[in-house]
Design a protein around this motif. Structure first.
Motif, PDB file in Angstrom:
ATOM      1  N   SER A  73      45.118  37.678  35.178  1.00  0.00           N
ATOM      2  CA  SER A  73      43.844  38.305  34.853  1.00  0.00           C
ATOM      3  C   SER A  73      42.779  37.967  35.884  1.00  0.00           C
ATOM      4  N   GLN A  74      42.888  36.786  36.491  1.00  0.00           N
ATOM      5  CA  GLN A  74      41.934  36.422  37.539  1.00  0.00           C
ATOM      6  C   GLN A  74      42.016  37.377  38.733  1.00  0.00           C
ATOM      7  N   VAL A  75      43.210  37.881  39.006  1.00  0.00           N
ATOM      8  CA  VAL A  75      43.375  38.835  40.110  1.00  0.00           C
ATOM      9  C   VAL A  75      42.559  40.092  39.835  1.00  0.00           C
ATOM     10  N   TYR A  76      42.642  40.621  38.610  1.00  0.00           N
ATOM     11  CA  TYR A  76      41.902  41.832  38.267  1.00  0.00           C
ATOM     12  C   TYR A  76      40.396  41.576  38.256  1.00  0.00           C
ATOM     13  N   ALA A  77      40.003  40.390  37.781  1.00  0.00           N
ATOM     14  CA  ALA A  77      38.575  40.055  37.772  1.00  0.00           C
ATOM     15  C   ALA A  77      38.030  39.985  39.199  1.00  0.00           C
ATOM     16  N   ALA A  78      38.784  39.342  40.087  1.00  0.00           N
ATOM     17  CA  ALA A  78      38.351  39.264  41.480  1.00  0.00           C
ATOM     18  C   ALA A  78      38.341  40.649  42.124  1.00  0.00           C
ATOM     19  N   GLY A  79      39.302  41.495  41.712  1.00  0.00           N
ATOM     20  CA  GLY A  79      39.354  42.842  42.240  1.00  0.00           C
ATOM     21  C   GLY A  79      38.172  43.691  41.831  1.00  0.00           C
ATOM     22  N   PHE A  80      37.533  43.359  40.729  1.00  0.00           N
ATOM     23  CA  PHE A  80      36.319  44.081  40.314  1.00  0.00           C
ATOM     24  C   PHE A  80      35.069  43.471  40.935  1.00  0.00           C
ATOM     25  N   LEU A  81      34.977  42.153  40.882  1.00  0.00           N
ATOM     26  CA  LEU A  81      33.768  41.490  41.371  1.00  0.00           C
ATOM     27  C   LEU A  81      33.635  41.597  42.891  1.00  0.00           C
ATOM     28  N   GLY A  82      34.755  41.585  43.620  1.00  0.00           N
ATOM     29  CA  GLY A  82      34.693  41.689  45.075  1.00  0.00           C
ATOM     30  C   GLY A  82      34.048  42.988  45.553  1.00  0.00           C
ATOM     31  N   PRO A  83      34.563  44.163  45.148  1.00  0.00           N
ATOM     32  CA  PRO A  83      33.913  45.416  45.553  1.00  0.00           C
ATOM     33  C   PRO A  83      32.487  45.552  45.042  1.00  0.00           C
TER      34      PRO A  83
END
Length: 573
Positions: free
Chosen positions: A85-95
């Motif tokens: 889930s951290q991968v998806y969270a980082a994928g949202f917060l990064g962009p």
């Protein structure tokens, strides 16, 4: 999508990208082999739909649902502890952070340029005779001139309304056909009909627009799409087929007539203000605004469509007529298209109005009632592309990059979900992808405002074409080599997709600006439409091949590599 379904119906086999995966989350298990149904928006964005598993009940929701909205809020308020889930969270917060940083950088750059311009004007705007200020218009790098500002206020509202009418429809077309009880094979025929209409009739109409005028072409887009939306109220197959034909033609006009009108009016205003003057407007920045608005409208169309379909329940009427439910999204599109039609009709100038005769490469005034006009324009357009190496190189780039983009659109959902470390919220992932696309558009605006050689649209286009093969090579490698269920595989697939969406957001305005400078004005709409023929053919070949997601992405990497190599032959006139 329809062509692939038709092939699978005829052969009894199912393409790999439509095969079910045992790891799909339970809330997406519906009546279609456990897959979330997909519908290809006419603007080429794939939006997963969820169809109720209860027999006889058909409900569709935009990819950003209430549950997905909660997932987005959760990402912002509490970072998850689970590695997947951290991968998806980082994928949202990064962009998200990248988009905010680019927006702030653009604002700071414009502010600094404005102050520099004011100081320069103050020190040099006093004449020798009386000390009075000279009435001259100063312009800084990145600032928008009055001519460009006027053109932006004319173009962007109409573009926003018309492209919103397109975005609103995509998520509900397939689900509406399914709700009408149309068989899978017949639905496939409808999609094939729309695809063929865009490929054949759309190309002819694009050439016709060069003879009747680009403003009329934009009005025709609105009229055709309004008719297509009206047909969605009927469950009669022949009525829906007419709607698919008109929608296919309208799609071709959306990506040819509007850009052609914008370039034409820009050149008219440029010729009036003297192109050698420092205050000459910048077409590339206009295209940056255009595609930035497109991405923002795409994000906003989701909640708007959801609100519309919730107003009235889906109701059966007489003689195959229906209203409420999913048809409300098409009704909202009709309203926006009518407003857009009125705005264009009353505020846009015709191609031959004003200073048209002074502009270079004036559009032909051949009367529209000449039956051979469109055919002649189409033949001349094809001949022009064949005889000009730069136009031919542009066609190769458009075919390779945009075919890769369309195949990515079909494959990102199964590629991401299959073998994921944690099941994603598809709405949150789609929002992340759109934020990455928006970041690309913002990056183009910021870089193109720097006024350096490397910030020219052709240089930015070459740079994004060199980067894009590596973006899809990462998920292609992960799908074929990394173990299923690993965090590394999920991260490589997601961040590769986000990077490619960033490239798409930067590619769109850069390519529009390059085409605006290289394509002959007389044949602009014709050549734009002609470019879509090999691109559509390449997409169809890839999708009908039945390749796995990894193999499809590998083919896309190969196409992107070809585009990158060919980009070195693109220069400026």
């Amino acid at each position: 999508a329809g062509a692939a379904l038709a092939m699978s119906e005829a052969s009894g086999s199912t393409p790999a990208w439509l095969l079910p995966s045992p790891k799909w989350p339970s809330h997406t298990r519906g009546s279609w082999h456990g897959l979330p149904l997909v519908s290809l928006a006419s603007s080429a964005r794939l939006c997963p739909l969820q169809v109720s598993s209860r027999p006889g009940v058909h409900t569709a929701s935009r990819i950003v649902t209430k549950a997905d909205g909660g997932a987005l809020v959760g990402m912002l308020l509490k970072f998850p502890k689970d590695p997947g889930s951290q991968v998806y969270a980082a994928g949202f917060l990064g962009p998200l952070m990248l988009a905010l940083a680019l927006a702030l950088a653009q604002a700071w750059s414009s502010s600094r340029s404005s102050r520099s311009s004011t100081n320069s004007w103050s020190s040099s705007a006093v004449d020798a005779s009386g000390g009075s200020a000279v009435s001259t218009e100063a312009r800084a790098d990145g600032a928008v001139t009055s001519a460009t500002d006027e053109l932006a206020w004319l173009f962007l509202p109409a573009w926003c309304l018309c492209v919103a009418g397109d975005w609103l429809q995509g998520p509900y077309v397939y689900a509406l056909y399914d709700a009408y009880g149309i068989q899978r094979a017949d639905i496939a025929k409808l999609f094939v009909l729309g695809f063929s209409s865009s490929m054949v009739f759309g190309t002819y109409v694009g050439a016709w627009v060069d003879s009747i005028g680009r403003k009329r072409g934009c009005l025709l887009y609105c009229a055709l799409y309004i008719f297509s939306c009206l047909t969605k109220h009927f469950s009669l197959f022949w009525v829906l087929a007419l709607g698919r034909v008109s929608a296919g033609i309208a799609t071709s006009l959306l990506f040819s007539a509007f850009e052609a009108w914008l370039v034409r009016q820009y050149k008219i205003k440029e010729s009036v203000s003297n192109s050698s003057d420092a205050s000459s407007p910048d077409l590339g920045r206009l295209f940056g605004l255009m595609w930035l608005v497109n991405s923002l409208v795409a994000i906003g169309a989701g909640p708007a469509g959801e609100a519309a379909i919730g107003l009235l329940p889906f109701t059966d009427g007489p003689n195959g007529f229906h209203y409420g439910g999913m048809t409300a999204a098409f009704d909202l599109a009709i309203v926006l298209l009518i407003i857009g039609f009125s705005f264009i009709a009353f505020f846009w100038e015709r191609d031959g109005k004003g200073a048209n005769s002074k502009a270079p490469d004036a559009a032909s005034s051949t009367p529209a009632n000449n039956p051979g006009t469109a055919v002649a324009f189409l033949a001349r357009g094809v001949q022009e592309v064949r005889s000009d190496p730069m136009l031919l190189a542009l066609m190769v780039i458009v075919t390779c990059f945009e075919a890769s983009m369309y195949t990515f659109v079909f494959n990102w959902t199964p590629a991401l979900v299959e073998g994921a470390a944690a099941q994603p919220s598809l709405g949150a992932v789609f929002a992340s992808l759109m934020l990455a696309y928006t970041s690309g558009s913002l990056c183009f605006r910021f870089l193109s405002s720097q006024g350096r050689g490397w910030s020219a649209p052709s240089s930015l286009l070459r740079g994004v074409l060199l980067l894009s093969p590596f973006c899809l090579a990462l998920p292609a490698f992960a799908l074929s080599s990394l173990p299923s269920g690993s965090v590394e595989r999920t991260a490589c697939v997601l961040f590769g997709f986000l990077a490619f969406e960033f490239c798409c957001g930067l590619y769109a305005p850069a390519m529009s600006a390059v085409k605006g400078s290289l394509v002959p004005e007389k044949l602009r709409s014709t050549i734009y439409s002609t470019y879509r023929v090999p691109m559509n053919g390449a997409v169809l070949l890839v999708l009908l091949s039945g390749l796995s997601s990894a193999d499809t992405l590998s083919v896309a990497v190969g196409l992107l590599t070809v585009a990158a190599v060919v980009s070195f032959s693109i220069g400026s006139r």
